[in-house]
Scaffold this active site. Sequence first.
Site, mmCIF file in Angstrom:
data_model
loop_
_atom_site.group_PDB
_atom_site.id
_atom_site.type_symbol
_atom_site.label_atom_id
_atom_site.label_comp_id
_atom_site.label_asym_id
_atom_site.label_seq_id
_atom_site.Cartn_x
_atom_site.Cartn_y
_atom_site.Cartn_z
ATOM 1 C CB SER A 49 -0.869 -0.064 1.252
ATOM 2 O OG SER A 49 -1.669 1.065 1.316
ATOM 3 C CG ASP A 84 6.210 -4.451 10.464
ATOM 4 O OD1 ASP A 84 6.517 -3.371 11.004
ATOM 5 O OD2 ASP A 84 5.165 -5.052 10.751
ATOM 6 C CB SER A 98 4.990 2.466 1.224
ATOM 7 O OG SER A 98 4.573 1.333 0.510
ATOM 8 C CE LYS A 99 4.599 -1.747 8.223
ATOM 9 N NZ LYS A 99 5.503 -1.042 9.145
ATOM 10 N N GLY A 100 3.711 -3.069 3.482
ATOM 11 C CA GLY A 100 3.356 -4.294 2.772
ATOM 12 C C GLY A 100 3.035 -5.405 3.746
#
Length: 478
Positions: free
Chosen positions: A63, A151, A108-110
């Site tokens: 995202s 993460d 952002s992040k996944g």
Amino acid sequence: MTISQPIEPSFRDSVDIMFNRAVALMDLSPGLEEKIRVCNATYTVRFGVRLRGAIHTFTGYRSVHSEHMEPVKGGIRYALNVHQDEVEALAALMTYKCALVEVPYGGSKGGLCIDPRAWDEHEMEQITRRFAYELIKRDMINPAQNVPAPDMGTGEREMAWIADQYARMNTTDINARACVTGKPLNAGGIAGRVEATGRGVQFALREFFRHPEDVAAAHLSGSLDGKRVIVQGLGNVGYHAAKFLSEEDGCKIVGIIERDGALISDTGLDVEAVKAWIAKHGGVTGYPDAQHHADGAAVLEAECDILIPAALEGVINLGNAARISAPLIVEAANGPITAGGDEILRAKGAVIIPDMFANAGGVTVSYFEWVKNLSHIRFGRMERRAEESRHQMLISELERLSADKGLGWTLSPGFKTEYLRGAGELELVRSGLDDTMRTAYQAMREVWHGRDDVHDLRMAAYLVSIGRVASSYRAKGL
Ligand code: NAD
């Protein structure tokens, strides 16, 4: 008559509620407010990998919340409960976090829906490479556009596979290694990245305790020495935070909460020993030198000075916030307190050091790693010996003067060795991180104490970061 119960908002809604509370105090045009709040794009991928004689389909997300600065940055999480709402909430937090600590990225992040403990190493490599392939071919991993990091559930190993996958698909990209951070040192990583988030939590607390007025606001006094700490999650972030606070600042770790319950000890837990026990036995159960509580979550409510939730989101919520007794809570995890929980805790007078500041050490050192990768040189390589020879000149001159004048001065050998040693990469990284955490805290506290309409650090953090993102959009003519 039915009494309506307050409903716990989702993680994404919690972030929006906090954002809305902040923008209500700002003078942003409604259009700009909306532009900053929304998540720009979320890509969902479903891919198959042949494993154990069958094709297994996995679902992953990347995202992008805000591209006011590029590349965008944010970790990749491996957990069974990863879903779009969570990834978008985490991406939004990354935007605000980067702005607060002044690292020049968008957010952002996944995430990948997977239980990493259910697969062995070579299977994890196949899955990670395939996920990375799907993201790389759409430029959702790219040194100039989108740079992931570790993460929950991922670490150096996964980052090394992702970097290698990118290099294989972009054989002429000289900056290929900058496509991801959190890599092992021998694969383009940087000294101090593994410990960075926990180290940042320590630096955040040290800075908080440099301000007696702030300490008093949390109904505490004195320094970190002797403070009783409970940590939830002894993973990367929680372990390093607990280790540094107990070994270097005199804190007593009186509680550690893990998946299978919690350990409690009034005399303080040995963090290394607990970590070693978990590595061997898979959990805290059976650890000999402490009391074990099967209901780990209940230990969040136990008496202590500082509570550090460092595992997952939403653990302090409408259901338990009123029973939390810690006067100071440090959000080492992302989103551990829901918007409803936050409101209850604020009304009780607890001080919360918010996630977007408290766990920003990771992205800060990731930024240093990215800069190192782009400059293709280790920090300190050019300066270290020059610094040492200048220090040597000063020491020699002092010793000569002492001898000439018969003063009999002698420098203690410990001081001499320490002073002579030029800063290597690890020292420079820690210095840069410390400076970043202090500067960001001071920006927050200026707003916290400087405005009559701001009563907590989270609001102050949002005001600082949204203000910076807004300026960046305005500068682009939006
Ligand atoms: P990790 O996977 O290394 O550790 C998570 C730990 O929490 C594990 O020890 C796990 O057993 C424990 N845990 C899981 N469920 C639990 C439960 N229900 N109760 C108690 N313990 C539980 O993950 P991490 O990298 O340490 O990340 C933890 C948090 O910090 C996440 O919210 C993450 O987004 C945030 N964070 C991590 C980084 C980083 O650099 N790794 C940076 C910023 C923020």
